[in-house]
Write a protein that holds these residues in place. Structure first.
Motif, PDB file in Angstrom:
ATOM      1  N   ALA A  71      26.980  54.134  69.840  1.00  9.09           N
ATOM      2  CA  ALA A  71      26.566  53.103  70.796  1.00  9.09           C
ATOM      3  C   ALA A  71      27.503  53.030  72.004  1.00  9.09           C
ATOM      4  O   ALA A  71      27.253  52.275  72.946  1.00  9.09           O
ATOM      5  CB  ALA A  71      26.509  51.738  70.103  1.00  9.09           C
ATOM      6  N   GLY A  72      28.602  53.788  71.967  1.00 12.11           N
ATOM      7  CA  GLY A  72      29.509  53.805  73.119  1.00 12.11           C
ATOM      8  C   GLY A  72      30.801  53.049  72.899  1.00 12.11           C
ATOM      9  O   GLY A  72      31.511  52.718  73.846  1.00 12.11           O
ATOM     10  N   CYS A  73      31.115  52.784  71.638  1.00 14.35           N
ATOM     11  CA  CYS A  73      32.390  52.117  71.326  1.00 14.35           C
ATOM     12  C   CYS A  73      33.503  53.162  71.414  1.00 14.35           C
ATOM     13  O   CYS A  73      33.351  54.273  70.914  1.00 14.35           O
ATOM     14  CB  CYS A  73      32.322  51.538  69.915  1.00 14.35           C
ATOM     15  SG  CYS A  73      33.797  50.641  69.411  1.00 14.35           S
ATOM     16  N   GLN A  74      34.619  52.789  72.043  1.00 13.17           N
ATOM     17  CA  GLN A  74      35.687  53.779  72.230  1.00 13.17           C
ATOM     18  C   GLN A  74      36.893  53.558  71.333  1.00 13.17           C
ATOM     19  O   GLN A  74      37.694  54.463  71.115  1.00 13.17           O
ATOM     20  CB  GLN A  74      36.128  53.760  73.693  1.00 13.17           C
ATOM     21  CG  GLN A  74      35.027  54.266  74.594  1.00 13.17           C
ATOM     22  CD  GLN A  74      35.178  53.750  75.993  1.00 13.17           C
ATOM     23  OE1 GLN A  74      35.084  52.547  76.255  1.00 13.17           O
ATOM     24  NE2 GLN A  74      35.433  54.656  76.898  1.00 13.17           N
ATOM     25  N   ILE A  75      37.044  52.326  70.874  1.00  8.85           N
ATOM     26  CA  ILE A  75      38.154  51.991  69.975  1.00  8.85           C
ATOM     27  C   ILE A  75      37.581  51.017  68.954  1.00  8.85           C
ATOM     28  O   ILE A  75      36.814  50.119  69.313  1.00  8.85           O
ATOM     29  CB  ILE A  75      39.302  51.288  70.747  1.00  8.85           C
ATOM     30  CG1 ILE A  75      39.900  52.213  71.820  1.00  8.85           C
ATOM     31  CG2 ILE A  75      40.386  50.800  69.792  1.00  8.85           C
ATOM     32  CD1 ILE A  75      40.881  51.512  72.763  1.00  8.85           C
ATOM     33  N   VAL A  76      37.955  51.186  67.695  1.00  6.62           N
ATOM     34  CA  VAL A  76      37.403  50.280  66.682  1.00  6.62           C
ATOM     35  C   VAL A  76      38.539  49.628  65.897  1.00  6.62           C
ATOM     36  O   VAL A  76      39.574  50.241  65.660  1.00  6.62           O
ATOM     37  CB  VAL A  76      36.442  51.029  65.738  1.00  6.62           C
ATOM     38  CG1 VAL A  76      37.161  52.061  64.887  1.00  6.62           C
ATOM     39  CG2 VAL A  76      35.655  50.058  64.857  1.00  6.62           C
ATOM     40  N   ARG A  77      38.316  48.395  65.538  1.00  5.30           N
ATOM     41  CA  ARG A  77      39.319  47.657  64.775  1.00  5.30           C
ATOM     42  C   ARG A  77      38.765  47.387  63.386  1.00  5.30           C
ATOM     43  O   ARG A  77      37.571  47.099  63.236  1.00  5.30           O
ATOM     44  CB  ARG A  77      39.629  46.350  65.508  1.00  5.30           C
ATOM     45  CG  ARG A  77      40.834  45.617  65.005  1.00  5.30           C
ATOM     46  CD  ARG A  77      41.407  44.742  66.126  1.00  5.30           C
ATOM     47  NE  ARG A  77      40.400  44.057  66.902  1.00  5.30           N
ATOM     48  CZ  ARG A  77      40.169  42.755  66.842  1.00  5.30           C
ATOM     49  NH1 ARG A  77      40.854  41.993  66.020  1.00  5.30           N
ATOM     50  NH2 ARG A  77      39.251  42.183  67.620  1.00  5.30           N
ATOM     51  N   VAL A  78      39.626  47.500  62.403  1.00  5.52           N
ATOM     52  CA  VAL A  78      39.208  47.187  61.030  1.00  5.52           C
ATOM     53  C   VAL A  78      40.167  46.143  60.472  1.00  5.52           C
ATOM     54  O   VAL A  78      41.368  46.182  60.715  1.00  5.52           O
ATOM     55  CB  VAL A  78      39.205  48.445  60.121  1.00  5.52           C
ATOM     56  CG1 VAL A  78      38.245  49.504  60.655  1.00  5.52           C
ATOM     57  CG2 VAL A  78      40.596  49.027  59.954  1.00  5.52           C
ATOM     58  N   ALA A  79      39.604  45.212  59.714  1.00  4.79           N
ATOM     59  CA  ALA A  79      40.435  44.164  59.109  1.00  4.79           C
ATOM     60  C   ALA A  79      41.182  44.744  57.914  1.00  4.79           C
ATOM     61  O   ALA A  79      40.690  45.649  57.233  1.00  4.79           O
ATOM     62  CB  ALA A  79      39.561  43.002  58.660  1.00  4.79           C
ATOM     63  N   CYS A  80      42.353  44.196  57.673  1.00  5.92           N
ATOM     64  CA  CYS A  80      43.149  44.679  56.539  1.00  5.92           C
ATOM     65  C   CYS A  80      43.762  43.490  55.794  1.00  5.92           C
ATOM     66  O   CYS A  80      44.972  43.257  55.863  1.00  5.92           O
ATOM     67  CB  CYS A  80      44.224  45.636  57.061  1.00  5.92           C
ATOM     68  SG  CYS A  80      45.166  46.402  55.743  1.00  5.92           S
ATOM     69  N   PRO A  81      42.911  42.739  55.072  1.00  3.29           N
ATOM     70  CA  PRO A  81      43.439  41.553  54.405  1.00  3.29           C
ATOM     71  C   PRO A  81      43.988  41.786  52.994  1.00  3.29           C
ATOM     72  O   PRO A  81      44.544  40.858  52.409  1.00  3.29           O
ATOM     73  CB  PRO A  81      42.214  40.630  54.349  1.00  3.29           C
ATOM     74  CG  PRO A  81      41.039  41.538  54.333  1.00  3.29           C
ATOM     75  CD  PRO A  81      41.445  42.785  55.065  1.00  3.29           C
ATOM     76  N   SER A  82      43.821  42.991  52.444  1.00  2.00           N
ATOM     77  CA  SER A  82      44.262  43.182  51.053  1.00  2.00           C
ATOM     78  C   SER A  82      44.858  44.577  50.863  1.00  2.00           C
ATOM     79  O   SER A  82      44.717  45.451  51.730  1.00  2.00           O
ATOM     80  CB  SER A  82      43.060  43.030  50.109  1.00  2.00           C
ATOM     81  OG  SER A  82      42.237  44.180  50.209  1.00  2.00           O
ATOM     82  N   GLN A  83      45.473  44.757  49.711  1.00  2.00           N
ATOM     83  CA  GLN A  83      46.060  46.068  49.418  1.00  2.00           C
ATOM     84  C   GLN A  83      44.979  47.143  49.333  1.00  2.00           C
ATOM     85  O   GLN A  83      45.178  48.279  49.772  1.00  2.00           O
ATOM     86  CB  GLN A  83      46.865  46.000  48.104  1.00  2.00           C
ATOM     87  CG  GLN A  83      47.658  47.249  47.813  1.00  2.00           C
ATOM     88  CD  GLN A  83      48.688  47.568  48.912  1.00  2.00           C
ATOM     89  OE1 GLN A  83      49.430  46.696  49.346  1.00  2.00           O
ATOM     90  NE2 GLN A  83      48.707  48.818  49.381  1.00  2.00           N
ATOM     91  N   ASP A  84      43.809  46.762  48.797  1.00  2.00           N
ATOM     92  CA  ASP A  84      42.709  47.743  48.726  1.00  2.00           C
ATOM     93  C   ASP A  84      42.330  48.222  50.122  1.00  2.00           C
ATOM     94  O   ASP A  84      42.024  49.406  50.330  1.00  2.00           O
ATOM     95  CB  ASP A  84      41.474  47.123  48.050  1.00  2.00           C
ATOM     96  CG  ASP A  84      41.664  47.002  46.545  1.00  2.00           C
ATOM     97  OD1 ASP A  84      42.632  47.604  46.022  1.00  2.00           O
ATOM     98  OD2 ASP A  84      40.861  46.301  45.908  1.00  2.00           O
ATOM     99  N   ASP A  85      42.327  47.297  51.061  1.00  2.00           N
ATOM    100  CA  ASP A  85      42.006  47.682  52.449  1.00  2.00           C
ATOM    101  C   ASP A  85      43.103  48.587  53.013  1.00  2.00           C
ATOM    102  O   ASP A  85      42.812  49.590  53.670  1.00  2.00           O
ATOM    103  CB  ASP A  85      41.862  46.434  53.327  1.00  2.00           C
ATOM    104  CG  ASP A  85      40.756  45.527  52.834  1.00  2.00           C
ATOM    105  OD1 ASP A  85      39.655  46.035  52.566  1.00  2.00           O
ATOM    106  OD2 ASP A  85      40.992  44.312  52.707  1.00  2.00           O
ATOM    107  N   ALA A  86      44.333  48.205  52.766  1.00  2.00           N
ATOM    108  CA  ALA A  86      45.448  49.029  53.254  1.00  2.00           C
ATOM    109  C   ALA A  86      45.362  50.441  52.675  1.00  2.00           C
ATOM    110  O   ALA A  86      45.601  51.427  53.371  1.00  2.00           O
ATOM    111  CB  ALA A  86      46.783  48.376  52.886  1.00  2.00           C
ATOM    112  N   ASP A  87      44.963  50.511  51.399  1.00  2.00           N
ATOM    113  CA  ASP A  87      44.859  51.824  50.757  1.00  2.00           C
ATOM    114  C   ASP A  87      43.753  52.685  51.375  1.00  2.00           C
ATOM    115  O   ASP A  87      43.797  53.922  51.281  1.00  2.00           O
ATOM    116  CB  ASP A  87      44.571  51.652  49.248  1.00  2.00           C
ATOM    117  CG  ASP A  87      45.767  51.052  48.515  1.00  2.00           C
ATOM    118  OD1 ASP A  87      46.880  51.078  49.073  1.00  2.00           O
ATOM    119  OD2 ASP A  87      45.575  50.536  47.386  1.00  2.00           O
ATOM    120  N   ALA A  88      42.766  52.026  51.965  1.00  2.00           N
ATOM    121  CA  ALA A  88      41.645  52.767  52.568  1.00  2.00           C
ATOM    122  C   ALA A  88      41.974  53.276  53.969  1.00  2.00           C
ATOM    123  O   ALA A  88      41.276  54.159  54.498  1.00  2.00           O
ATOM    124  CB  ALA A  88      40.408  51.866  52.639  1.00  2.00           C
TER     125      ALA A  88
END
Ligand code: SF4
Length: 397
Positions: A71-88
């Motif tokens: 769609a034309g997104c150039q930078i994406v942000r992902v939330a990291c609220p838990s260790q599982d997220d950090a591991d991903a």
């Protein structure tokens, strides 16, 4: 000293019959690199969004990132609220086609995890990270060693308690003081690879905060109206606020926040930049609102032309006008246009009437002429109406 707006200089179709002018001289900001995307300085203003998937669900997150990229997104942000997220994060950062920023609240340890994971940048919210100030030295060192910039993202809803007490509420001054205070902590460790946001849900407060911030530092600024609301309200709030700031040269990257799928945020963000002439325009339909003089169904005509030229491979301004009052003038100014009347459509290409067709043939004629313009610009279109080239799918309906 004048600063380039980073607008593409190659002009083809899409500019109608008049040249685009920069909306304002750009504020001079230092440039940082978010992965391969420059932010600030004379870099083009980039569009960001944020995934809504569980970050720990790597496949779903990468799928959404792919959709955002398309769609034309150039930078994406992902939330990291838990260790599982950090591991991903390592897998997401490695496989994402666009730079990934990890969004960290509450836990400084995830800042280090994100840097180690290869994220292109880390967003921290000083108001929401416990004992953040004590950790700045360590974070600055890790980020510097990895060449990872930090976004200091101040948010009205989570303003540092000390500043809330001082100002009573999240005023522009409070937002700016919070951001610059955190910058100063990083600066003490000789770390300036920073961009800043000072978001508020009220565009009036937000605009004033960014104006003050712009006057007090040279860090690149990430514009955002936080919690802007559902699509209709959020689009208008963001367009108004970003328009006010960008028209003063303020803003280096933008994120539209909508209570809607993130792809919609990207579309709105790109449209805002295109509308201000800060990005080369793609397909631009100039259609009249219709009125009692209309001699065709302008709404349907405009929708059919828009659908028929979806993903058109070259920038193009197409005028779809309902009668001969303003129709010929607008159609003449566009790359391609129609002025309708008496069951017919006068077709314009580059300011000249090339033919008159029955109303039933207006859409197909406009699409055919658009294809011809694309071919003249060196874009090859095959027999099925699909243009060759990366990501291009143009279909004659
Ligand atoms: S172009 Fe004609 S139909 Fe369309 S709004 Fe203007 S006067 Fe009305």
């Amino acid at each position: 000293m004048s600063v380039s707006l980073g607008i593409p200089t190659v002009r083809g179709a899409g500019q109608g019959q008049g040249a685009a002018r920069p909306v304002a001289e750009r504020r001079k900001s230092r440039q940082i690199m978010v992965g391969g995307v420059p932010v600030g300085g004379d870099a083009p203003i980039s569009v960001q969004s944020m995934t809504t998937t569980l970050t720990a669900d790597v496949n779903s997150t990468l799928q959404q990132i792919a959709e955002l990229n398309a769609a034309g997104c150039q930078i994406v942000r992902v939330a990291c609220p838990s260790q599982d997220d950090a591991d991903a994060l390592p897998a997401i950062a490695r496989k994402s086609p666009i730079p990934v920023i990890a969004d960290i609240h509450f836990q400084p340890k995830y800042v280090f995890a994100a840097i180690d994971a290869g994220c292109a940048a880390v967003r921290v919210n000083p108001g929401n990270i416990k004992k953040f100030d004590d950790k700045v030295g360590e974070i600055a060192r890790a980020a510097k060693d990895a060449g990872v910039p930090i976004r200091i993202g101040v948010n009205a809803g989570s303003l540092d308690k000390r500043l809330l007490e001082k100002y009573g509420k999240a005023t522009p001054e409070a937002l700016v003081e919070s951001a610059l205070w955190e910058c100063s902590l990083f600066e003490e460790h000789d770390f300036r690879d920073i961009k800043i946001s000072v978001k508020h849900n009220d565009p009036v407060v937000m605009i004033e905060a960014y104006r003050q911030l712009a006057a007090q530092c040279d860090y690149p600024l990430h514009l955002g109206v936080t919690e802007a609301g559902p699509a209709f309200q959020g689009t208008i709030k963001s367009a108004v606020a970003f328009g006010a700031l960008l028209s003063q040269g303020i803003g280096d990257t933008i994120r539209v926040s909508l209570s809607a799928p993130p792809v919609e945020e990207v579309k709105v963000g790109n449209q805002i930049l295109e509308s201000l002439g800060l990005r080369e325009r793609g397909l631009e339909i100039v259609s009249c609102p219709s009125c009692g003089r209309a001699q065709v169904d302008v709404y349907t005509l405009a929708e059919e032309v828009t659908a028929g030229l979806k993903d058109f491979p070259v920038p193009l301004r197409v005028a779809v006008m309902g009668c001969v009052v303003n129709g010929p003038g607008e159609a003449r100014e566009a790359d391609l246009g129609v002025a309708s009347g008496n069951g017919k459509g006068q077709i314009f290409v580059k300011g000249e009437v090339i033919k008159t067709v029955p109303e039933s043939q207006i859409v197909e004629t406009l699409i055919e002429e658009a294809m011809r313009i694309a071919e003249e610009m060196g874009v090859e279109i095959d027999e099925d109406g699909a243009a060759d080239g990366p990501g291009v799918q143009v279909t004659v309906k």
